[in-house]
Structures are given as C-alpha cells and as structure tokens.
Design an enzyme around this catalytic site. Structure first.
Site, PDB file in Angstrom:
ATOM      1  N   GLY A 166       0.831  -1.202   0.000  1.00 14.10           N
ATOM      2  CA  GLY A 166       0.000   0.000   0.000  1.00 14.10           C
ATOM      3  C   GLY A 166       0.862   1.247   0.000  1.00 14.10           C
ATOM      4  N   CYS A 167       0.278   2.349   0.383  1.00 18.11           N
ATOM      5  CA  CYS A 167       0.988   3.635   0.414  1.00 18.11           C
ATOM      6  C   CYS A 167       2.279   3.510   1.215  1.00 18.11           C
ATOM      7  CB  CYS A 167       0.084   4.708   1.018  1.00 18.11           C
ATOM      8  SG  CYS A 167       0.879   6.308   1.171  1.00 18.11           S
ATOM      9  N   PHE A 168       3.371   3.937   0.617  1.00 17.77           N
ATOM     10  CA  PHE A 168       4.659   3.748   1.277  1.00 17.77           C
ATOM     11  C   PHE A 168       4.868   4.612   2.509  1.00 17.77           C
ATOM     12  CE2 PHE A 168       6.578   5.824  -2.843  1.00 17.77           C
ATOM     13  CZ  PHE A 168       6.022   7.068  -2.563  1.00 17.77           C
ATOM     14  N   HIS A 187      -2.124   2.152   7.621  1.00 17.96           N
ATOM     15  CA  HIS A 187      -1.368   1.057   8.235  1.00 17.96           C
ATOM     16  C   HIS A 187      -1.361   1.211   9.749  1.00 17.96           C
ATOM     17  CE1 HIS A 187       0.227   1.404   4.131  1.00 17.96           C
ATOM     18  NE2 HIS A 187       0.270   0.085   4.202  1.00 17.96           N
TER      19      HIS A 187
END
Length: 170
Positions: A12-14, A155
């Site tokens: 997902g989004c880093f 996250h």
C-alpha cells in the site's frame, strides 16, 4: 555491526509502511521508492506497473527477514488485491521483492503460515517476485509521517497479532 541486509516490501501507500517499519528493532534505515514496473526513473506521477515500496536495511544480529515479514503481514491487509484502505491500483499491491533464493523461501513459508493461521479472513494475495531496480522516490515522500505526524496512513499494528508457525506434517 559488521554487516547489514536488505529487504524490499510493498503493502500500500509507502508513507505508512515506512513509518511503522523504521521503528522495528534491528532496522538500520528505510527509504521509499518504486519497483516492479516498466519505466526507468519513475516518479510519483509516472510509475506504470511499479509498486510503492520500502527498502529496508537491517542488522541480521538484531532481527531477521522472517521477523520483518511477520510485521509486514500484521500492518497491512495481504488479502486485498491491488488495494489498501482507500488506495486502489497496482501501485498499492502487496508484494515481496526477494533478493535471493533464501528470501524467496522464507517469504513463501511465511505466506503459508499466514494462510494457515486464520488471522486474515481471506487467502493471501501477496506477490513474491524477484527484486528489480529500486528507484528512490522524491524527497517529499521520504520520512513523510515524521514530517507530517497527522498525515494520511492506512497502516497500523494489530493488537495481540502473533503469527504461529504451521505444524510440521508427519
């Protein structure tokens, strides 16, 4: 510290991945970037086929690849294809980019343990693929949540999440 090892993970989004992984014991450094795609020198606005990923440098005397993967599977949903939270598309896929055969073996074994554990409601769809060039993302994406502590992330560590190993078969 005598030597370090590398791992490359996408989930997902880093921004959120980097923020949580950097805090793990034994992690020496992290940087975010793009890998697994079709163009050289990708950018945030032009990275066809690339996943947003985190390159992790770690001290093998303080942690190991398996521990990093267990945490990786705890902080993102490995059962959703090309999606994490509101982020949708191949850039946000779950992937392990292995650097050698041992990392591939550990990745496949860990995925089998995640599937067998029942900790996630579906089957793991995380790709296990050879690492290709890792392209560092633009400076504004590095350490994003350190600079913007209330910035976007999907996250989080799941409380009491512990991955058991499968029982050996006779």
């Amino acid at each position: 510290m005598t030597d370090t090892r590398r791992a490359i993970l996408a989930g997902g989004c880093f921004w959120g991945m980097q923020d949580l992984i950097r805090r793990q014991p034994g992690v020496v450094s992290t940087r975010v970037g793009y890998t697994g795609g079709t163009n050289d020198h990708p950018t945030y606005r032009n990275h066809p086929g690339h996943a947003e990923a985190v390159e992790i440098v770690y001290d093998p005397e303080r942690t190991d690849y398996r521990a990093l993967l267990e945490f990786f599977f705890q902080i993102h949903d490995p059962t959703t294809k090309d999606r994490q939270g509101n982020d949708i598309g191949t850039s946000y896929r779950s992937a392990i980019f292995y650097l050698d055969d041992e990392q591939r073996r550990v990745a496949e074994d860990t995925i089998a343990d995640v599937d067998a554990s029942g900790l996630w409601p579906g089957k793991v769809v995380t790709e296990v693929t050879p690492a290709s060039e890792f392209w560092e993302a633009e400076p504004e994406h590095q350490d994003y949540l350190l600079r913007y502590p209330n910035g976007y992330t999907c996250h989080y560590p799941r409380p009491d999440w512990k991955l058991p190993k499968r029982q050996a078969t006779a």
